[in-house]
Design a protein around this motif. Structure first.
Motif, mmCIF file in Angstrom:
data_model
loop_
_atom_site.group_PDB
_atom_site.id
_atom_site.type_symbol
_atom_site.label_atom_id
_atom_site.label_comp_id
_atom_site.label_asym_id
_atom_site.label_seq_id
_atom_site.Cartn_x
_atom_site.Cartn_y
_atom_site.Cartn_z
ATOM 1 N N LYS A 92 0.834 -1.208 0.000
ATOM 2 C CA LYS A 92 0.000 0.000 0.000
ATOM 3 C C LYS A 92 0.866 1.255 0.000
ATOM 4 O O LYS A 92 0.573 2.234 -0.681
ATOM 5 C CB LYS A 92 -0.920 -0.004 1.217
ATOM 6 N N GLY A 93 1.949 1.226 0.775
ATOM 7 C CA GLY A 93 2.811 2.397 0.881
ATOM 8 C C GLY A 93 3.700 2.622 -0.327
ATOM 9 O O GLY A 93 3.916 3.762 -0.748
ATOM 10 N N LEU A 94 4.224 1.546 -0.892
ATOM 11 C CA LEU A 94 5.195 1.668 -1.979
ATOM 12 C C LEU A 94 4.645 1.300 -3.353
ATOM 13 O O LEU A 94 5.244 1.664 -4.364
ATOM 14 C CB LEU A 94 6.409 0.761 -1.696
ATOM 15 N N GLY A 95 3.568 0.580 -3.375
ATOM 16 C CA GLY A 95 3.083 0.027 -4.638
ATOM 17 C C GLY A 95 3.684 -1.349 -4.830
ATOM 18 O O GLY A 95 4.748 -1.665 -4.294
ATOM 19 N N LYS A 96 3.011 -2.154 -5.607
ATOM 20 C CA LYS A 96 3.435 -3.554 -5.763
ATOM 21 C C LYS A 96 4.819 -3.671 -6.404
ATOM 22 O O LYS A 96 5.670 -4.423 -5.947
ATOM 23 C CB LYS A 96 2.406 -4.300 -6.602
#
Length: 144
Positions: A92-96
């Motif tokens: 959620k914080g960094l992206g997949k």
């Protein structure tokens, strides 16, 4: 000599008791199962190979005395490197894509073997699958 269904049922009943000491032989090794205290009010069935168990054997063949028989008689366990909640937080914080880039072991699972079985049924299920496992007959004590 293989173990019959009646013997397996008897072994399972013995393993459910309070005092447990069941012995098997497998490939020249003695396999002993004993009930040991695990926590304050909790007991577990522990499998000993030739009378010992070593913590190094849990992680695999890192010990020079490691024997592959461990993978047959101990319980296979797995654990994710990152918990599902931590993994979701990172994604959620960094992206997949970035999460996979920065945390390359995001989806990895660690495999280890544990000598402890919680129930007699789980131990019997695993031991039934082992070929060449033989029960060691204990002498009956007439004075007991």
């Amino acid at each position: 000599m293989s173990i019959s269904k009646a013997q397996w049922a008897d072994i399972e009943q013995q393993l459910k008791g309070f005092y447990v000491n069941v012995k098997f032989t497998l490939s020249g090794h003695q396999i002993a199962v004993q009930k040991v205290r695990y926590k304050e009010n909790q007991y577990t069935l522990r499998v000993y190979i030739d009378g010992v168990w070593k913590g190094l054997w849990m992680s695999g063949d890192k010990d020079p005395e490691y024997d592959p028989i461990v993978k047959q008689v101990w319980r296979r366990r797995t654990r994710a490197v990152y918990s599902p909640s931590k993994k979701a937080e990172l994604v959620k914080g960094l992206g997949k894509r970035r999460a996979k880039e920065y945390f390359s072991r995001l989806d990895d699972v660690i495999e280890y073997w544990n000598p402890d079985f919680k129930t007699a049924a789980s131990l019997v299920r695993q031991f039934k699958k082992i070929d060449d496992l033989a029960l060691v007959a204990e002498p009956v004590n007439a004075n007991a």
